[in-house]
Design a protein around this motif. Structure first.
Motif, PDB file in Angstrom:
ATOM      1  N   TYR A  27       0.828  -1.205   0.000  1.00 57.81           N
ATOM      2  CA  TYR A  27       0.000   0.000   0.000  1.00 57.81           C
ATOM      3  C   TYR A  27       0.862   1.254   0.000  1.00 57.81           C
ATOM      4  O   TYR A  27       0.644   2.184  -0.782  1.00 57.81           O
ATOM      5  N   SER A  28       1.851   1.293   0.869  1.00 61.50           N
ATOM      6  CA  SER A  28       2.655   2.508   1.032  1.00 61.50           C
ATOM      7  C   SER A  28       3.557   2.771  -0.170  1.00 61.50           C
ATOM      8  O   SER A  28       3.879   3.929  -0.458  1.00 61.50           O
ATOM      9  N   LYS A  29       3.925   1.747  -0.886  1.00 65.17           N
ATOM     10  CA  LYS A  29       4.821   1.915  -2.028  1.00 65.17           C
ATOM     11  C   LYS A  29       4.066   2.070  -3.342  1.00 65.17           C
ATOM     12  O   LYS A  29       4.430   2.892  -4.192  1.00 65.17           O
ATOM     13  N   GLU A  30       3.004   1.313  -3.524  1.00 69.73           N
ATOM     14  CA  GLU A  30       2.336   1.251  -4.816  1.00 69.73           C
ATOM     15  C   GLU A  30       1.015   2.012  -4.885  1.00 69.73           C
ATOM     16  O   GLU A  30       0.533   2.309  -5.977  1.00 69.73           O
ATOM     17  N   ILE A  31       0.406   2.278  -3.736  1.00 73.46           N
ATOM     18  CA  ILE A  31      -0.916   2.904  -3.764  1.00 73.46           C
ATOM     19  C   ILE A  31      -0.875   4.340  -3.256  1.00 73.46           C
ATOM     20  O   ILE A  31      -1.215   5.280  -3.976  1.00 73.46           O
ATOM     21  N   GLU A  32      -0.438   4.533  -2.009  1.00 76.47           N
ATOM     22  CA  GLU A  32      -0.524   5.884  -1.438  1.00 76.47           C
ATOM     23  C   GLU A  32       0.347   6.882  -2.191  1.00 76.47           C
ATOM     24  O   GLU A  32       0.000   8.061  -2.269  1.00 76.47           O
ATOM     25  N   THR A  33       1.447   6.451  -2.750  1.00 82.61           N
ATOM     26  CA  THR A  33       2.305   7.372  -3.514  1.00 82.61           C
ATOM     27  C   THR A  33       1.595   7.917  -4.749  1.00 82.61           C
ATOM     28  O   THR A  33       2.040   8.911  -5.331  1.00 82.61           O
ATOM     29  N   HIS A  34       0.485   7.278  -5.149  1.00 82.63           N
ATOM     30  CA  HIS A  34      -0.268   7.718  -6.327  1.00 82.63           C
ATOM     31  C   HIS A  34      -1.579   8.416  -5.944  1.00 82.63           C
ATOM     32  O   HIS A  34      -2.341   8.794  -6.832  1.00 82.63           O
ATOM     33  N   LEU A  35      -1.833   8.569  -4.662  1.00 81.51           N
ATOM     34  CA  LEU A  35      -3.071   9.194  -4.199  1.00 81.51           C
ATOM     35  C   LEU A  35      -2.813  10.670  -3.928  1.00 81.51           C
ATOM     36  O   LEU A  35      -2.110  11.016  -2.983  1.00 81.51           O
ATOM     37  N   LEU A  36      -3.367  11.528  -4.759  1.00 83.62           N
ATOM     38  CA  LEU A  36      -3.119  12.960  -4.624  1.00 83.62           C
ATOM     39  C   LEU A  36      -4.154  13.613  -3.729  1.00 83.62           C
ATOM     40  O   LEU A  36      -5.360  13.479  -3.941  1.00 83.62           O
ATOM     41  N   LYS A  37      -3.667  14.340  -2.732  1.00 81.40           N
ATOM     42  CA  LYS A  37      -4.527  15.105  -1.832  1.00 81.40           C
ATOM     43  C   LYS A  37      -4.490  16.570  -2.266  1.00 81.40           C
ATOM     44  O   LYS A  37      -3.415  17.147  -2.432  1.00 81.40           O
ATOM     45  N   LEU A 254       2.353  30.291   7.977  1.00 77.78           N
ATOM     46  CA  LEU A 254       3.229  29.371   7.268  1.00 77.78           C
ATOM     47  C   LEU A 254       2.421  28.156   6.826  1.00 77.78           C
ATOM     48  O   LEU A 254       1.722  27.541   7.625  1.00 77.78           O
ATOM     49  N   PHE A 255       2.539  27.835   5.541  1.00 79.01           N
ATOM     50  CA  PHE A 255       1.911  26.626   5.008  1.00 79.01           C
ATOM     51  C   PHE A 255       3.013  25.699   4.504  1.00 79.01           C
ATOM     52  O   PHE A 255       3.862  26.115   3.699  1.00 79.01           O
ATOM     53  N   VAL A 256       3.002  24.455   4.984  1.00 83.74           N
ATOM     54  CA  VAL A 256       4.020  23.479   4.597  1.00 83.74           C
ATOM     55  C   VAL A 256       3.372  22.383   3.762  1.00 83.74           C
ATOM     56  O   VAL A 256       2.525  21.630   4.254  1.00 83.74           O
ATOM     57  N   ASN A 257       3.780  22.310   2.514  1.00 84.55           N
ATOM     58  CA  ASN A 257       3.255  21.333   1.575  1.00 84.55           C
ATOM     59  C   ASN A 257       3.988  19.995   1.732  1.00 84.55           C
ATOM     60  O   ASN A 257       5.211  19.979   1.899  1.00 84.55           O
ATOM     61  N   SER A 258       3.259  18.892   1.662  1.00 89.73           N
ATOM     62  CA  SER A 258       3.857  17.560   1.858  1.00 89.73           C
ATOM     63  C   SER A 258       4.554  17.012   0.626  1.00 89.73           C
ATOM     64  O   SER A 258       5.092  15.899   0.663  1.00 89.73           O
ATOM     65  N   GLY A 259       4.541  17.759  -0.463  1.00 90.72           N
ATOM     66  CA  GLY A 259       5.283  17.347  -1.647  1.00 90.72           C
ATOM     67  C   GLY A 259       4.553  16.343  -2.508  1.00 90.72           C
ATOM     68  O   GLY A 259       3.508  15.795  -2.129  1.00 90.72           O
ATOM     69  N   ILE A 260       5.129  16.088  -3.664  1.00 90.89           N
ATOM     70  CA  ILE A 260       4.537  15.178  -4.637  1.00 90.89           C
ATOM     71  C   ILE A 260       5.264  13.838  -4.680  1.00 90.89           C
ATOM     72  O   ILE A 260       4.662  12.777  -4.571  1.00 90.89           O
ATOM     73  N   GLY A 261       6.572  13.873  -4.840  1.00 88.64           N
ATOM     74  CA  GLY A 261       7.348  12.645  -4.948  1.00 88.64           C
ATOM     75  C   GLY A 261       7.861  12.160  -3.609  1.00 88.64           C
ATOM     76  O   GLY A 261       7.400  12.590  -2.546  1.00 88.64           O
ATOM     77  N   THR A 262       8.804  11.246  -3.678  1.00 91.92           N
ATOM     78  CA  THR A 262       9.443  10.717  -2.469  1.00 91.92           C
ATOM     79  C   THR A 262      10.960  10.843  -2.624  1.00 91.92           C
ATOM     80  O   THR A 262      11.479  11.038  -3.724  1.00 91.92           O
ATOM     81  N   THR A 263      11.658  10.711  -1.522  1.00 88.95           N
ATOM     82  CA  THR A 263      13.109  10.703  -1.549  1.00 88.95           C
ATOM     83  C   THR A 263      13.610   9.813  -0.423  1.00 88.95           C
ATOM     84  O   THR A 263      12.906   9.587   0.567  1.00 88.95           O
ATOM     85  N   ARG A 264      14.792   9.259  -0.603  1.00 88.00           N
ATOM     86  CA  ARG A 264      15.412   8.315   0.332  1.00 88.00           C
ATOM     87  C   ARG A 264      14.679   6.976   0.364  1.00 88.00           C
ATOM     88  O   ARG A 264      15.272   5.932   0.137  1.00 88.00           O
ATOM     89  N   LEU A 265      13.391   6.994   0.698  1.00 88.73           N
ATOM     90  CA  LEU A 265      12.589   5.773   0.722  1.00 88.73           C
ATOM     91  C   LEU A 265      11.407   5.947  -0.228  1.00 88.73           C
ATOM     92  O   LEU A 265      10.746   6.983  -0.193  1.00 88.73           O
ATOM     93  N   PRO A 266      11.097   4.941  -1.038  1.00 90.51           N
ATOM     94  CA  PRO A 266      10.094   5.115  -2.089  1.00 90.51           C
ATOM     95  C   PRO A 266       8.666   4.843  -1.652  1.00 90.51           C
ATOM     96  O   PRO A 266       7.887   4.256  -2.395  1.00 90.51           O
TER      97      PRO A 266
END
Length: 285
Positions: A27-37, A254-266
């Protein structure tokens, strides 16, 4: 690291090992990384002229293309951004994960260029943009895509003879940020919005006449657990990690965006990729 932080990291790491090595790994690698909030926020201020009411700003950040984030995904993102009909688009850094190892192609330029906003597109450097000898390469790509760099400078966003200030500083970790230069000769009575890659820079921003800071860099932690929160965030994203904060007696938001991609861990867990949509409003209406 203090005792509380050590316990949090240790317990969190244990949970991550148990959870992400089990059923949640897929889920964390293949699904949530593709779920845009898509997070919608209203920015209200008496300094915003009423002609900017409902003016829409879309922020995206930290795509980290090349590290488990593809050009096809970026193309989908561009279409979603355009569907929001933004007046202004801002990118708050870290376009490619490793500029020196990335295979640069014209397709990337074309996708970025396809993003459309009535009042322009602006960006700032992140630490990965400067890293890996990427400074000039990323600049050329963004310039060709008609994104305007704000590197210790500002632009005036004008509508019907009214204005607000959009400023940006260089990356804090690997650049040379100079907020004084970015705000040079500005009227402090004008509404001022600052782009700064690292959110913890807000402690410096709070000393200046800035109304709102938009940041990324933290990825929201990427992996979060209930009651624990983020397990790890990078340097200069340890104090302000995700969401909205008020500083300097609420004079600075201040607004902190959680980003789109990943880094270090996919992978991501309880921390979806995020677009921010900000709607400006004169709060005297």
């Amino acid at each position: 690291m203090n005792r509380r932080s050590f316990i949090k990291k240790s317990v969190g790491s244990l949970l991550a090992f148990i959870g992400l090595s089990g059923g949640t790994y897929y889920y964390s690698k293949e699904i949530e990384t593709h779920l845009l909030k898509i997070t919608k926020e209203t920015i209200s201020s008496p300094k915003i002229d009423s002609v900017f009411n409902n003016f829409k700003i879309v922020q995206f950040s930290d795509t980290h293309i090349g590290f488990h984030y593809s050009l096809n995904q970026l193309k989908e993102l561009a279409m979603k951004i355009n569907a929001l009909n933004p007046d202004l688009i801002v990118f708050t850094g870290d376009l490619v994960d490793e500029p020196n190892n990335y295979h640069w192609t014209p397709e990337l330029n074309n996708i970025l260029q396809s993003m459309q906003a009535t009042y322009g597109k602006y960006w700032i450097y992140g630490n990965h943009d400067h890293g890996g000898y990427g400074t000039d390469i990323v600049y050329d790509v963004m310039e060709q895509a008609e994104f305007h760099l704000l590197q210790n400078t500002h632009a005036m966003i004008t509508k019907d003879n009214s204005q607000f200030t959009l400023a940006g500083v260089d990356d804090v970790m690997l650049g040379k940020p100079d907020l004084s230069a970015a705000l040079n000769e500005l009227d402090p009575n004008l509404f001022t919005l600052l782009l700064a890659h690292e959110p913890d820079y807000a402690d410096t921003t709070a000393k200046f006449p800035v109304d709102v800071q938009l940041s990324g860099h933290s990825h929201g932690g990427q992996v979060r657990f209930p009651f624990i929160g983020d397990l790890y965030t990078p340097l200069l994203a340890e104090k302000y990690v995700q969401g909205k904060y008020y500083l300097n007696d609420e004079k600075l938001k201040l607004f902190v965006n959680s980003g789109i991609g990943t880094t270090r861990l996919p992978y991501r867990f309880l921390c979806k990729p995020e677009l921010h949509v900000y709607t400006l409003q004169n709060d005297q209406v």
